[in-house]
Design a protein around this motif. Structure first.
Motif, mmCIF file in Angstrom:
data_model
loop_
_atom_site.group_PDB
_atom_site.id
_atom_site.type_symbol
_atom_site.label_atom_id
_atom_site.label_comp_id
_atom_site.label_asym_id
_atom_site.label_seq_id
_atom_site.Cartn_x
_atom_site.Cartn_y
_atom_site.Cartn_z
ATOM 1 N N MET A 468 0.811 -1.213 0.000
ATOM 2 C CA MET A 468 0.000 0.000 0.000
ATOM 3 C C MET A 468 0.846 1.264 0.000
ATOM 4 S SD MET A 468 -3.069 1.088 -0.214
ATOM 5 C CE MET A 468 -4.013 -0.397 0.171
ATOM 6 N N GLU A 469 1.927 1.273 0.800
ATOM 7 C CA GLU A 469 2.770 2.476 0.848
ATOM 8 C C GLU A 469 3.406 2.756 -0.518
ATOM 9 O OE1 GLU A 469 3.543 4.736 3.296
ATOM 10 O OE2 GLU A 469 1.942 3.881 4.518
ATOM 11 N N ILE A 470 3.829 1.703 -1.215
ATOM 12 C CA ILE A 470 4.433 1.886 -2.529
ATOM 13 C C ILE A 470 3.390 2.339 -3.543
ATOM 14 C CG2 ILE A 470 5.809 0.817 -4.338
ATOM 15 C CD1 ILE A 470 7.165 1.097 -1.585
ATOM 16 N N GLU A 471 2.210 1.765 -3.462
ATOM 17 C CA GLU A 471 1.133 2.180 -4.366
ATOM 18 C C GLU A 471 0.799 3.655 -4.172
ATOM 19 O OE1 GLU A 471 -3.553 1.106 -5.378
ATOM 20 O OE2 GLU A 471 -2.336 -0.274 -4.179
ATOM 21 N N THR A 472 0.732 4.078 -2.906
ATOM 22 C CA THR A 472 0.450 5.481 -2.623
ATOM 23 C C THR A 472 1.545 6.386 -3.175
ATOM 24 O OG1 THR A 472 -0.762 4.876 -0.615
ATOM 25 C CG2 THR A 472 0.017 7.143 -0.780
ATOM 26 N N SER A 473 2.805 5.948 -3.020
ATOM 27 C CA SER A 473 3.936 6.745 -3.523
ATOM 28 C C SER A 473 3.894 6.852 -5.044
ATOM 29 C CB SER A 473 5.254 6.115 -3.080
ATOM 30 O OG SER A 473 5.369 6.144 -1.673
ATOM 31 N N MET A 474 3.556 5.757 -5.708
ATOM 32 C CA MET A 474 3.449 5.790 -7.170
ATOM 33 C C MET A 474 2.365 6.760 -7.614
ATOM 34 S SD MET A 474 3.821 1.801 -8.353
ATOM 35 C CE MET A 474 5.358 1.283 -9.125
ATOM 36 N N THR A 475 1.215 6.672 -6.973
ATOM 37 C CA THR A 475 0.100 7.546 -7.331
ATOM 38 C C THR A 475 0.460 9.009 -7.104
ATOM 39 O OG1 THR A 475 -1.487 5.801 -6.764
ATOM 40 C CG2 THR A 475 -2.319 8.049 -6.882
ATOM 41 N N SER A 476 1.129 9.289 -5.971
ATOM 42 C CA SER A 476 1.520 10.665 -5.658
ATOM 43 C C SER A 476 2.508 11.214 -6.677
ATOM 44 C CB SER A 476 2.140 10.726 -4.257
ATOM 45 O OG SER A 476 1.201 10.329 -3.279
ATOM 46 N N ALA A 477 3.304 10.321 -7.272
ATOM 47 C CA ALA A 477 4.301 10.741 -8.250
ATOM 48 C C ALA A 477 3.752 10.752 -9.673
ATOM 49 C CB ALA A 477 5.516 9.818 -8.178
ATOM 50 N N GLY A 478 2.458 10.481 -9.811
ATOM 51 C CA GLY A 478 1.851 10.467 -11.134
ATOM 52 C C GLY A 478 2.186 9.229 -11.944
#
Length: 532
Positions: A468-478
């Motif tokens: 989940m943390e990686i998914e959130t980071s990916m989404t935040s980075a576009g």
């Protein structure tokens, strides 16, 4: 009267007994069976993990709670390479670990002929993460080599060391009496350094202390020192619990704005036993961590004093010796009107919770509820949401009761085996492994190791259906998330296959009830609500 003839393997086991080793973690192989020749008749228990990385992580957890080096026996080649990740985590967190490996027979070394488990230069490979890596070729050197290994691990900044023994050397005769456990004395600071530190402390009106993992074994002295100085104590991840319940405790990360403000508004900061690393002090990677010019740094590793923040006074010394020497002269510098420090701490604690937001505060409250249910528990974490929250702020009840792999080297798969090692290293204190559903799958089979040794461990799976943390980071980075939703097994079914009781829960109340009710070792799977 005849003297018993021992092989190198048998003599090694006797030497380890003399050194106070009571547990060895390892998986036997044809390249290490001679190391096991004397093990069954010894007082040393052997724990068999399901993977050599697990052996290293178990040794790490054992060392953190016991204060003694964790010891591994691993085979040459893949056994050692599997252990390297755990050695690197231990190196990053300054954890003493002794890895004893086999290596191919002496005449074959460096020949490149394709012998089983052959590496071009195994000792050199280990040396990339070990404080010291040595190839034992002469049985007469065994005692000196082992003594040096313990000296390296205990006389300066701790970490992993490696000794490799060729398979032909293991069988040769050796003398167990050749080993003498090294007696190391703490490195005391120079008197001039103590005088200079005392003057700075006497002049300070708003001092603060920042402590790291190097302070764990000096908790009582640190508390007395903080009281004498009336200084707030900010603890990095591995130092949590040193000031447990004390009015001068700030159990919050220096990555938080309010903690940074507290430090920079102080007219003196003492950084004690901390490398001031970014995974502790700059978790958000914003580059905003700074310290005031009036900084005292104390570290057992002289080279560490030259890294990071420049200090007005850098002291190369054992932290316990420094604090003892300072307390011996406290009359010259101690605060005469204490009280302001506690008020500064209280304000920082409240601001930290406000800064973290409701989701993280909820996670932190759950961690405190776990300790309320199991007051003596050690919480051992992987890189997962609960752990990230706790690293930002958590009131650990005592030193070495909160540690994880989300700092330093940052491995996944750490918590399950490290929790087993922790439970074995401190009998009577249960361990709770905090695991993500993704990271747990790195070392899922260590459930079997826990069953084999009846480890007092609750495996708490924080199941949010992926990274989940990686998914959130990916989404935040576009970035469109890819590769962050690995399928998970039926964790309860896996636990049952290993003979462990388990429970799947959906509320915090059910989770705490399961922790109280289930016999350990056990597995609890918490199905995390989508908003968490």
């Amino acid at each position: 009267m005849t003297t018993e003839t021992l092989t190198v393997g048998e003599a090694l086991v006797k030497m380890l007994e003399q050194a106070g080793v009571d547990t060895v973690f390892g998986i036997p192989g044809v390249h290490t069976i001679e190391l096991y020749r004397g093990l069954a008749a010894s007082s040393i228990r052997h724990i068999t993990p399901r993977h050599e990385q697990g052996a290293g992580f178990m040794a790490d957890g054992y060392a953190r709670v016991s204060g003694r080096p964790g010891v591994c026996f691993v085979i040459t080649g893949p056994g050692l390479t599997n252990t390297l990740t755990a050695m690197a985590q231990a190196r990053a967190d300054s954890i003493p670990m002794l890895v004893i490996s086999g290596v191919n027979a002496t005449p074959t070394l460096g020949q490149g002929r394709g012998h089983l488990h052959e590496l071009p230069d195994q000792a050199a490979l280990a040396a990339t993460v070990a404080l010291w890596s040595h190839s034992l070729t002469d049985p007469a050197d065994l005692g000196d080599v082992l003594a040096r290994a313990f000296s390296v691990m205990t006389s300066a900044r701790p970490g992993p060391v490696h000794i490799e023994i060729p398979t032909d050397v293991m069988k040769l005769p050796a003398d167990a009496a050749s080993f003498v456990m090294p007696q190391t004395r703490p490195r005391h600071p120079h008197a001039s350094d103590i005088d200079a530190a005392a003057r700075l402390c006497a002049d300070a009106r708003t001092p603060a202390i920042l402590i790291g993992g190097g302070a764990v074994r000096h908790a009582a002295a640190i508390r007395r020192f903080a009281e004498a100085l009336d200084a707030p104590v900010i603890s990095t991840t591995n130092a949590r619990g040193i000031m447990a319940g004390h009015p001068l405790d700030v159990p919050a990360s220096p990555s938080l704005g309010c903690v940074r403000t507290l430090l920079n508004q102080s007219d003196l900061v003492l950084a004690l036993g901390t490398e001031l690393g970014p995974t502790d002090c700059d978790m958000y990677e914003d580059g905003g961590f700074t310290l005031p010019a009036n900084l005292i740094r104390v570290d057992i590793a002289e080279d560490q004093l030259a890294r990071g923040a420049r200090a007005a006074l850098a002291i190369h010394a054992d932290l316990g010796a420094f604090v003892d020497d300072m307390l011996a002269g406290a009359a010259t510098w101690a605060e005469t009107q204490p009280g302001a420090g506690a008020n500064r701490c209280s304000a920082a604690r409240e601001q930290a919770k406000s800064e973290l937001g409701t989701t993280y505060v909820g996670h932190i409250e759950l961690l405190q509820e776990i300790w309320q249910a199991l007051p003596d528990a050690t919480l051992v974490g992987d890189s997962t949401q609960l752990v990230y929250a706790g690293n930002m702020y958590v009131d650990a009840p005592c030193p070495a009761s909160w540690f994880n792999s989300a700092t330093g080297f940052g491995t996944l798969g750490y918590a399950a085996p490290a929790a087993v090692g922790s439970a074995l290293g401190h009998p009577g204190r249960p361990a709770v492994a905090l695991l993500g559903d993704g990271g747990f799958q790195f070392t899922l089979a260590e459930l079997g190791s826990a069953r084999d040794c009846d480890a007092d461990v609750a495996f708490l799976v924080w199941n949010n259906s992926g990274y989940m943390e990686i998914e959130t980071s990916m989404t935040s980075a576009g970035i469109t998330p890819v590769g962050v939703t690995p399928s998970a097994p039926d964790f309860s079914a896996v636990a049952a296959a290993y003979g462990l009781p388990s429970r799947r829960v959906q509320t915090r109340e059910e989770l705490i009830s399961a922790l109280k009710d289930l016999p350990r070792p056990c597995l609890i799977e918490y199905l995390v609500p989508a908003a968490s």
